[in-house]
Design an enzyme around this catalytic site. Structure first.
Site, PDB file in Angstrom:
ATOM      1  N   ASN A 148     -50.358  41.439 -10.687  1.00 22.91           N
ATOM      2  CA  ASN A 148     -51.747  41.895 -10.651  1.00 22.91           C
ATOM      3  C   ASN A 148     -52.579  41.260  -9.554  1.00 22.91           C
ATOM      4  OD1 ASN A 148     -50.982  43.323 -12.873  1.00 22.91           O
ATOM      5  ND2 ASN A 148     -52.287  42.251 -14.319  1.00 22.91           N
ATOM      6  N   SER A 162     -59.822  46.674 -12.980  1.00 21.42           N
ATOM      7  CA  SER A 162     -59.968  47.021 -14.390  1.00 21.42           C
ATOM      8  C   SER A 162     -61.347  46.575 -14.833  1.00 21.42           C
ATOM      9  CB  SER A 162     -58.899  46.293 -15.223  1.00 21.42           C
ATOM     10  OG  SER A 162     -59.192  46.386 -16.599  1.00 21.42           O
ATOM     11  N   TYR A 195     -54.470  38.878 -18.406  1.00 16.26           N
ATOM     12  CA  TYR A 195     -54.717  40.142 -17.714  1.00 16.26           C
ATOM     13  C   TYR A 195     -56.163  40.192 -17.217  1.00 16.26           C
ATOM     14  CZ  TYR A 195     -55.312  45.140 -16.900  1.00 16.26           C
ATOM     15  OH  TYR A 195     -55.591  46.364 -16.327  1.00 16.26           O
TER      16      TYR A 195
END
Length: 135
Positions: free
Chosen positions: A76, A107, A120
Site C-alpha cells: 500500500n 482510501s 491499512y
C-alpha cells in the site's frame, strides 16, 4: 498505449481491454510493487525504450489485511513510493523529461482511520501525506 503492470497475468482481461478499442495497444508486464526500487527502474527503462513516453501512472495496487502488517505497508505504501520515485527520474523536466501525471489510489481511511483496520488506515494515510508532499 496502455501498459499494465501486475503480479497476475490475466490474458482474458487483456483481450477484453483490447476488444474495447482495437486502436489501443495493450501490453502486460509482470510486476510486483514490493520489488526493490532498482528492479522497478529496470522495468521502466524497458517500457520507456519501447514507448518513448508514458503520460500517466496510476498506482492502484493495494491490500487490506491487517494480519499481514509488513505486506500491507509494502504494497500500500512502499511500493507506491518506489514506483513513483522510479518514474520521476524519467519524467523530470529539469533533465529534459516530458513530465507526467500521477494518480495514487488512496482510501477514505487515509483521512478518517477505522479502528478495525489500523495498519491499512495508516498505510493509506501515508499515501495521502506522500501524495500531498510531491504535488
Amino acid at each position: 498505449n496502455l501498459v499494465i503492470l501486475d503480479r497476475i497475468d490475466n490474458p482474458a482481461a487483456i483481450a477484453e481491454l483490447k476488444a474495447i478499442n482495437p486502436k489501443v495497444t495493450v501490453t502486460f508486464y509482470p510486476y510486483d510493487v514490493t520489488t526493490p526500487l532498482t528492479e522497478t527502474t529496470k522495468l521502466l527503462k524497458t517500457i520507456f525504450a519501447q514507448l518513448k513516453t508514458v503520460d500517466v501512472l496510476i498506482n492502484g495496487a493495494g491490500i487490506l489485511d491487517d494480519h499481514q502488517i509488513e505486506r500491507t505497508i509494502a504494497v500500500n505504501f512502499t511500493g507506491l513510493v518506489n514506483t513513483t520515485t522510479a518514474i520521476l527520474d524519467f519524467w523530470d523536466k529539469r533533465k529534459g523529461g516530458p513530465g507526467g501525471v500521477i494518480c495514487n489510489i488512496g482510501s477514505v481511511t487515509g483521512f478518517n482511520a477505522i479502528y478495525q483496520v489500523p495498519v491499512y488506515s495508516a498505510s493509506k494515510a501515508a499515501v495521502v501525506s506522500f501524495t500531498q508532499s510531491i504535488a
